[in-house]
Design an enzyme around this catalytic site. Structure first.
Site, PDB file in Angstrom:
ATOM      1  CB  THR A 117      -0.897   0.029   1.225  1.00 60.61           C
ATOM      2  OG1 THR A 117      -1.469   1.372   1.411  1.00 60.61           O
ATOM      3  CG2 THR A 117      -0.109  -0.276   2.489  1.00 60.61           C
ATOM      4  CE1 TYR A 141      -3.885  -1.682   5.037  1.00 58.96           C
ATOM      5  CE2 TYR A 141      -3.436   0.368   4.234  1.00 58.96           C
ATOM      6  CZ  TYR A 141      -3.633  -0.960   4.113  1.00 58.96           C
ATOM      7  OH  TYR A 141      -3.679  -1.414   2.862  1.00 58.96           O
TER       8      TYR A 141
END
Ligand code: UDP
Length: 328
Positions: A117, A141
């Site tokens: 990501t 995250y």
């Protein structure tokens, strides 16, 4: 044709990749615990229902399929939730990924494609950001994915025949143009989905998280990429590994950013609904601007985006929301 084992293939991005793999003629097996995914989303191949934390079940599913490569999508993806519940993210996105890699080592399965990501960059110093930028995630995250990238880099450097591609996704959105599959979460948090569900009346208003960012209109800027273009990026990465290519990392985005306000305006225009919008405080963990420099994947793997158009992204997402309504 090569056999591909897909963890999280019943999820939003995984299911679009499974579709693309099936259309390209690959043999596919999805391994998914259906915690956020759906059985109906798997358009090709079979499903083994199982958790990636269940090493025995995972090993068995791999052993009797004997894949040429593994694509790993099974992970949690919500920035705000990761801030509130970091261990949930480290457990699934990091520890379970490590377990999967150990199992792949045991079974001598050497090719791996990892869903990473743009959150690994945190707040990048220069935008558009390229793959050389420092990794400095600002939320659990991003950190959970960065650590898995590190496992992969170290494992590849340790020698042997292991090779991986990590794809760093920017903001994935849109849906299958035939509305067969699309985003379907119990509690959707992503901007485009929230906006469209607000247009449908499923939420009473859309909150804009933060209007005091150092951006032209004060709201966050993101690089939205259509999920089918992202799926195509996985196929070129797979081809690269199957052809004997080495380990590498690539950004996946369009190199063009839109502010939250611009997305909201687009959603209003496409739906024809002037839904209520409220300015709200910043959401924790959000960088002001994230835009991809994706020239590397285009130059090295020949990836060419086909749907780099916010209207198309929002239109396919809207068609999907309408289809989902009919289904219910
Ligand atoms: N956002 C917003 N309202 C919402 C959902 C998201 O203002 O209801 C903002 C969010 O703060 C971020 C951008 O939209 O600046 C994109 O957020 P999203 O959750 O879609 O993706 P992320 O960038 O977190 O992966």
């Amino acid at each position: 044709m090569a056999k591909i084992f897909v963890t999280g293939g019943a999820g939003y991005i995984g299911s679009h990749v499974v579709k693309a793999l099936g259309e390209a003629g690959y043999e596919v097996r999805t391994y998914d615990n259906l915690s956020t995914g759906n059985r109906w989303a798997i358009l090709h191949g079979d499903l083994v229902e199982g958790d990636i934390a269940d090493r025995e079940a995972l090993k068995k599913a791999l052993q009797d399929f004997r894949p040429d490569a593994v694509m790993h999508f099974a992970a949690f993806i919500e920035v705000a939730e990761s801030v509130r519940n970091p261990l949930k993210y480290y457990r699934n996105n990091t520890v379970n990924a490590l377990g999967l890699l150990e199992t792949l080592r045991e079974l001598h399965i050497p090719r791996f494609i990892f869903s990473s990501t743009a959150a690994v960059y945190g707040t990048p110093e220069t935008v558009p950001v390229n793959e050389e930028a420092q990794l400095a995630p600002i939320n659990p995250y991003g950190a959970s994915k960065m650590m898995t990238e590190r496992f992969l880099a170290d494992l590849a450097a340790a020698g042997g025949d292991f090779a991986y591609v990590a794809l760093r996704y920017f903001n994935v959105a849109g849906a299958d143009p035939h509305s067969r599959i699309g985003q379907c979460y119990k509690n959707p948090t992503h901007l485009i989905t929230r906006a469209l569900k607000t247009a449908l009346g499923e939420f009473d208003k859309l909150q804009v998280f933060g209007t005091d960012y150092p951006t032209p209109d004060g709201t966050c800027i993101r690089d939205y990429i259509h999920v089918d273009d992202l799926a195509a990026a996985h196929l070129v990465a797979l081809r690269h590994l199957l052809d004997g290519g080495g380990s590498d990392i690539f950004n996946c985005g369009y190199g063009r950013g839109y502010s939250v306000r611009e997305v909201v305006e687009t959603a209003k225009r496409i739906t024809g609904v002037d839904f209520p919008v409220e300015e709200a405080p910043r959401r924790e963990g959000d960088p002001a601007s994230l835009i991809a420099d994706s020239s590397k994947i285009s130059a090295n793997l020949g990836w060419q985006p086909r749907f780099a158009d916010l209207d198309y992204i929002v239109q396919t997402a809207w068609d999907w929301e309408l289809a989902l309504r009919k289904r219910a």
